[in-house]
Design a protein around this motif. Structure first.
Motif, PDB file in Angstrom:
ATOM      1  N   UNK A 144      94.318  39.244  72.156  1.00  0.00           N
ATOM      2  CA  UNK A 144      93.528  40.284  71.494  1.00  0.00           C
ATOM      3  C   UNK A 144      94.409  41.451  71.056  1.00  0.00           C
ATOM      4  N   UNK A 145      95.239  41.973  71.960  1.00  0.00           N
ATOM      5  CA  UNK A 145      96.076  43.137  71.650  1.00  0.00           C
ATOM      6  C   UNK A 145      97.355  43.022  72.475  1.00  0.00           C
ATOM      7  N   UNK A 146      98.481  42.781  71.833  1.00  0.00           N
ATOM      8  CA  UNK A 146      99.718  42.594  72.601  1.00  0.00           C
ATOM      9  C   UNK A 146     100.151  43.863  73.309  1.00  0.00           C
ATOM     10  N   UNK A 147     100.487  43.724  74.606  1.00  0.00           N
ATOM     11  CA  UNK A 147     100.986  44.856  75.370  1.00  0.00           C
ATOM     12  C   UNK A 147     102.498  44.935  75.330  1.00  0.00           C
ATOM     13  N   UNK A 148     103.152  43.807  75.176  1.00  0.00           N
ATOM     14  CA  UNK A 148     104.615  43.750  75.059  1.00  0.00           C
ATOM     15  C   UNK A 148     104.956  42.893  73.846  1.00  0.00           C
ATOM     16  N   UNK A 149     106.139  43.075  73.271  1.00  0.00           N
ATOM     17  CA  UNK A 149     106.515  42.274  72.103  1.00  0.00           C
ATOM     18  C   UNK A 149     106.540  40.782  72.430  1.00  0.00           C
ATOM     19  N   UNK A 150     106.200  39.992  71.439  1.00  0.00           N
ATOM     20  CA  UNK A 150     106.234  38.539  71.616  1.00  0.00           C
ATOM     21  C   UNK A 150     107.683  38.071  71.749  1.00  0.00           C
ATOM     22  N   UNK A 151     107.952  37.045  72.577  1.00  0.00           N
ATOM     23  CA  UNK A 151     109.309  36.493  72.648  1.00  0.00           C
ATOM     24  C   UNK A 151     109.751  36.012  71.267  1.00  0.00           C
ATOM     25  N   UNK A 152     111.025  36.111  71.003  1.00  0.00           N
ATOM     26  CA  UNK A 152     111.561  35.631  69.731  1.00  0.00           C
ATOM     27  C   UNK A 152     111.435  34.115  69.655  1.00  0.00           C
ATOM     28  N   UNK A 153     110.784  33.597  68.617  1.00  0.00           N
ATOM     29  CA  UNK A 153     110.644  32.136  68.528  1.00  0.00           C
ATOM     30  C   UNK A 153     112.003  31.500  68.266  1.00  0.00           C
ATOM     31  N   UNK A 154     112.209  30.266  68.734  1.00  0.00           N
ATOM     32  CA  UNK A 154     113.487  29.597  68.475  1.00  0.00           C
ATOM     33  C   UNK A 154     113.696  29.400  66.980  1.00  0.00           C
ATOM     34  N   UNK A 155     114.958  29.411  66.567  1.00  0.00           N
ATOM     35  CA  UNK A 155     115.276  29.225  65.151  1.00  0.00           C
ATOM     36  C   UNK A 155     114.761  27.869  64.670  1.00  0.00           C
TER      37      UNK A 155
END
Length: 312
Positions: A144-155
């Motif tokens: 719904x609402x991110x509290x922390x940044x999303x992990x960087x997706x793999x290339x």
């Protein structure tokens, strides 16, 4: 070849005393590597076929300078110059990247009936999944609402290489299939008419390339023994438009291209021109053929496996 290797070659090329095993040690250049893993090379102006090699001679390639023990049965002892090793740095990096792309970047996976302990957990409202171009499963969590940044997706990795083997092959002469040829052939040894050979792949090439960007196509061939002169001769390559062998004449498409020269028993790989890989990927061409006239380049050929690399 380095200066040191040239000096060693000159030394080895000079007359030498017989060894306990018989014969002198001289330098020679490899003409071709055969399907058996042995080599064809020139000694005293004579093409020697299927010369045995010691285990210390690794990663054999046409053009290598080698030390050869002469005698009734010559043996290649070692390569002159630096040993290339088992794998190059680029090959190791490519293998490592392929392995890494198959790994799932999740550090832990647990469950329970209560909410998780600790901070920075986020509740998922919907979970999405798909398979990428390499068939690896992917998960995406909608919150719904991110509290922390999303992990960087793999290339994003390009699709894995595709290896396409022929579904059928054969030869044609005088406008019809040649029942006397057991494999694709080119040329005319006896004056009975020039042969043309072909490899058929059905729809496999177009299917493998659908929705992808092709960066290269290579094809591997082996020249049969007992067909034509022993020395290196070119394959006269063409495209064709058949998914399976025709009952009448095999019509030829774009060509000829002389992309590869082989001595008898030798194996080799040819890189297909950009226009050819585009035609095969789109389906405007379906397979490969060989054809020429006369005795000079007469030969039988096996193989025809195509390796396709993608950039996206």
């Amino acid at each position: 070849m380095s200066a040191a290797a040239r000096d060693l070659a000159r030394q080895l090329g000079a007359p030498a005393a017989a060894t306990d095993l018989g014969g002198a040690i001289v330098s020679a250049q490899v003409d071709d590597v055969t399907e058996s893993g042995r080599v064809n090379l020139m000694l005293d102006g004579v093409l020697q076929l299927e010369v045995q090699c010691s285990d210390s001679y690794r990663r054999r390639q046409a053009g290598d300078w080698v030390a050869v023990r002469t005698g009734p049965r010559p043996v290649v002892l070692w390569r002159l110059g630096d040993d290339p090793g088992d794998e190059t740095e680029a090959e190791i990096r490519e293998i490592a990247a392929d392995v890494a792309s198959d790994m799932i970047p999740v550090s832990a996976f647990t469950w329970g009936t209560a909410a998780p302990g600790g901070s920075e957990w986020q509740q998922v409202s919907a979970l999405w999944t798909r398979a990428d171009s390499n068939g690896t499963g992917q998960l995406y969590a909608q919150i719904a609402a991110p509290g922390t940044p999303s992990p960087t997706p793999p290339a994003t990795r390009p699709p894995k290489n595709a290896t396409i083997t022929a579904t059928d092959s054969g030869s044609w002469r005088s406008g019809r299939p040649d029942e006397y040829a057991s494999s694709p052939m080119q040329g005319d040894w006896t004056g009975s008419g020039a042969r043309r050979g072909a490899w058929f792949y059905g729809m496999k090439i177009q299917t493998a390339c659908a929705g992808k960007t092709v960066s290269s196509m290579t094809v591997a061939f082996t020249r049969k023994t007992g067909s034509g002169v022993n020395g290196k001769r070119p394959l006269h390559l063409y495209l064709h438009g058949y998914t399976s062998p025709p009952s009448g004449q095999l019509s030829l498409g774009a060509g000829p291209e002389e992309l590869l020269r082989l001595s008898v028993g030798a194996k080799g790989t040819a890189v297909l021109p950009a226009s050819w890989r585009s035609a095969l990927a789109s389906g405007s061409a379906r397979g490969l053929a060989i054809y020429t006239t006369g005795r000079d380049d007469y030969m039988g050929v096996t193989g025809g496996t195509i390796t396709i690399k993608f950039s996206a």
